[in-house]
Design a protein around this motif. Structure first.
Motif, PDB file in Angstrom:
ATOM      1  N   LYS A 160      40.082  25.904  35.456  1.00 46.31           N
ATOM      2  CA  LYS A 160      41.232  25.092  35.228  1.00 46.31           C
ATOM      3  C   LYS A 160      41.942  25.344  36.724  1.00 46.31           C
ATOM      4  O   LYS A 160      41.548  25.992  37.563  1.00 46.31           O
ATOM      5  CB  LYS A 160      42.219  26.232  34.454  1.00 46.31           C
ATOM      6  CG  LYS A 160      42.810  27.505  34.821  1.00 46.31           C
ATOM      7  CD  LYS A 160      43.514  28.186  33.696  1.00 46.31           C
ATOM      8  CE  LYS A 160      44.809  27.034  33.496  1.00 46.31           C
ATOM      9  NZ  LYS A 160      45.499  27.949  32.443  1.00 46.31           N
TER      10      LYS A 160
ATOM     11  N   TRP B 101      49.781  29.785  33.407  1.00 48.89           N
ATOM     12  CA  TRP B 101      49.601  29.783  31.861  1.00 48.89           C
ATOM     13  C   TRP B 101      50.796  29.447  31.129  1.00 48.89           C
ATOM     14  O   TRP B 101      51.683  30.308  30.980  1.00 48.89           O
ATOM     15  CB  TRP B 101      49.029  31.147  31.597  1.00 48.89           C
ATOM     16  CG  TRP B 101      47.849  31.607  32.223  1.00 48.89           C
ATOM     17  CD1 TRP B 101      47.875  31.984  33.696  1.00 48.89           C
ATOM     18  CD2 TRP B 101      46.482  31.394  32.041  1.00 48.89           C
ATOM     19  NE1 TRP B 101      46.551  32.224  34.095  1.00 48.89           N
ATOM     20  CE2 TRP B 101      45.741  31.932  33.189  1.00 48.89           C
ATOM     21  CE3 TRP B 101      46.015  31.107  30.952  1.00 48.89           C
ATOM     22  CZ2 TRP B 101      44.357  31.674  33.110  1.00 48.89           C
ATOM     23  CZ3 TRP B 101      44.312  30.837  30.783  1.00 48.89           C
ATOM     24  CH2 TRP B 101      43.635  31.281  32.034  1.00 48.89           C
TER      25      TRP B 101
ATOM     26  N   SER C 125      44.030  25.821  39.759  1.00 50.34           N
ATOM     27  CA  SER C 125      44.197  27.231  40.672  1.00 50.34           C
ATOM     28  C   SER C 125      44.483  26.959  42.266  1.00 50.34           C
ATOM     29  O   SER C 125      44.164  25.950  42.686  1.00 50.34           O
ATOM     30  CB  SER C 125      43.230  28.318  40.493  1.00 50.34           C
ATOM     31  OG  SER C 125      41.977  27.959  40.940  1.00 50.34           O
TER      32      SER C 125
ATOM     33  N   LEU D  34      52.852  25.423  39.294  1.00 44.30           N
ATOM     34  CA  LEU D  34      51.826  25.645  40.269  1.00 44.30           C
ATOM     35  C   LEU D  34      52.422  24.856  41.350  1.00 44.30           C
ATOM     36  O   LEU D  34      52.356  25.345  42.571  1.00 44.30           O
ATOM     37  CB  LEU D  34      50.379  25.012  39.966  1.00 44.30           C
ATOM     38  CG  LEU D  34      49.378  26.186  39.066  1.00 44.30           C
ATOM     39  CD1 LEU D  34      48.194  25.100  39.058  1.00 44.30           C
ATOM     40  CD2 LEU D  34      49.022  27.434  39.981  1.00 44.30           C
TER      41      LEU D  34
ATOM     42  N   TRP E  62      35.680  32.111  38.059  1.00 45.24           N
ATOM     43  CA  TRP E  62      35.709  31.717  36.790  1.00 45.24           C
ATOM     44  C   TRP E  62      34.604  32.034  35.784  1.00 45.24           C
ATOM     45  O   TRP E  62      34.696  32.579  34.729  1.00 45.24           O
ATOM     46  CB  TRP E  62      36.047  30.229  36.206  1.00 45.24           C
ATOM     47  CG  TRP E  62      37.725  29.848  36.784  1.00 45.24           C
ATOM     48  CD1 TRP E  62      38.077  29.020  37.924  1.00 45.24           C
ATOM     49  CD2 TRP E  62      38.849  30.485  36.183  1.00 45.24           C
ATOM     50  NE1 TRP E  62      39.236  29.147  37.916  1.00 45.24           N
ATOM     51  CE2 TRP E  62      39.871  29.803  37.033  1.00 45.24           C
ATOM     52  CE3 TRP E  62      38.960  31.193  35.105  1.00 45.24           C
ATOM     53  CZ2 TRP E  62      41.184  30.005  36.752  1.00 45.24           C
ATOM     54  CZ3 TRP E  62      40.340  31.399  35.075  1.00 45.24           C
ATOM     55  CH2 TRP E  62      41.563  30.897  35.485  1.00 45.24           C
TER      56      TRP E  62
ATOM     57  N   THR F 129      46.960  31.445  38.971  1.00 40.12           N
ATOM     58  CA  THR F 129      47.030  30.375  38.136  1.00 40.12           C
ATOM     59  C   THR F 129      48.146  30.396  37.224  1.00 40.12           C
ATOM     60  O   THR F 129      49.039  31.472  37.538  1.00 40.12           O
ATOM     61  CB  THR F 129      45.754  30.610  37.244  1.00 40.12           C
ATOM     62  OG1 THR F 129      45.953  32.100  36.871  1.00 40.12           O
ATOM     63  CG2 THR F 129      44.633  30.405  38.135  1.00 40.12           C
TER      64      THR F 129
ATOM     65  N   GLU G  31      52.026  23.999  33.076  1.00 45.45           N
ATOM     66  CA  GLU G  31      51.367  24.660  34.152  1.00 45.45           C
ATOM     67  C   GLU G  31      51.015  24.033  35.620  1.00 45.45           C
ATOM     68  O   GLU G  31      51.353  24.535  36.282  1.00 45.45           O
ATOM     69  CB  GLU G  31      49.932  24.968  33.657  1.00 45.45           C
ATOM     70  CG  GLU G  31      49.721  25.846  32.249  1.00 45.45           C
ATOM     71  CD  GLU G  31      48.262  25.808  31.804  1.00 45.45           C
ATOM     72  OE1 GLU G  31      48.101  26.668  30.945  1.00 45.45           O
ATOM     73  OE2 GLU G  31      47.501  25.000  32.576  1.00 45.45           O
TER      74      GLU G  31
END
Length: 234
Positions: free
Chosen positions: A155, A90, A157, A101, A147, A88, A97
């Protein structure tokens, strides 16, 4: 083995330029409390699943030889395990973000296996290929379940699975046999030491087996000719 895979992933992702861009690379669980303490752009590679790949299990042993070709130990085959990570990003904005990714995803899919240049410890000793499955591969807990267990909100991932070997057990071998068996015979139950005869079987007079060991071909004396009845030799 697990910490060696962690280190390999850390080195691999560092090559993508994350650390040079000021992004922290951690292996912490992305819990609600952890995310509240974060104060810099971060990529989390959280290990949440460990499962054996039973299809790769093998039986038997392998021999380990020294420089002289002698067996010094036996090894059981390695066991393979699927290590599943939740990757993930942050930051303060979802757009940033997603950009991180995307950078991680592009770099990971360029590698079907973990490069040997990032191997450490037992991974170096085994020297086996370690497959990577990015955003798919072996089944495991869903991101929603992870999660929920972490107590955070769902969120974006990336699921990353590494199939890595755990080295088998090593059993040392005893020293090689360099002298033959000695057989003692006694003339009678009341005999003295003078009545004891000794005979050394095989390897008599041999103390150095040579580079090929005692299993190497050796000169054999011809078998004595047999005689037929009547005194005629064959």
């Amino acid at each position: 083995m697990i910490h060696e895979v962690d280190e390999g992933l850390r080195q691999l992702l560092a090559e993508s330029g994350l650390e040079d861009a000021g992004v922290d690379l951690v292996f912490d669980a992305p819990t609600r409390d952890w995310s509240a303490r974060r104060n810099a752009p971060t990529v989390s590679v959280f290990l949440f699943g460990i499962q054996e790949d039973a299809a790769r299990r093998r039986s038997g042993t392998a021999e380990e030889y020294d420089a002289d070709g002698l067996v010094v130990a036996w090894h059981t085959p390695p066991r393979w395990f699927e290590l599943t990570y939740l990757v993930t990003a942050w930051t303060n904005r979802p757009q940033d973000e997603h950009r991180l990714l995307s950078q991680v995803l592009r770099y990971l899919i360029a590698h079907e296996t973990l490069p040997k240049r990032v191997f450490t410890g037992s991974l170096v000793d085994l020297g086996l290929a370690i497959p990577l499955f990015v955003a798919g591969g072996p089944d495991g807990p869903s991101a929603h379940d992870v999660w929920s267990a972490l107590g955070g909100e769902l969120k974006a991932s990336i699921s990353l699975t590494v199939v890595a070997p755990l080295a088998g057990e090593r059993t040392p071998a005893g020293p090689p046999v360099t002298e033959g068996l000695i057989v003692k015979s006694v003339a009678s139950s009341a005999g003295t030491d003078d009545d004891v005869s000794r005979r050394q079987l095989r390897y008599e007079g041999i103390r150095d087996p040579g580079p090929d060991g005692f299993s190497a071909p050796r000169e054999r004396r011809p078998t004595p000719a047999r005689r037929r009845r009547g005194g005629r030799q064959e």
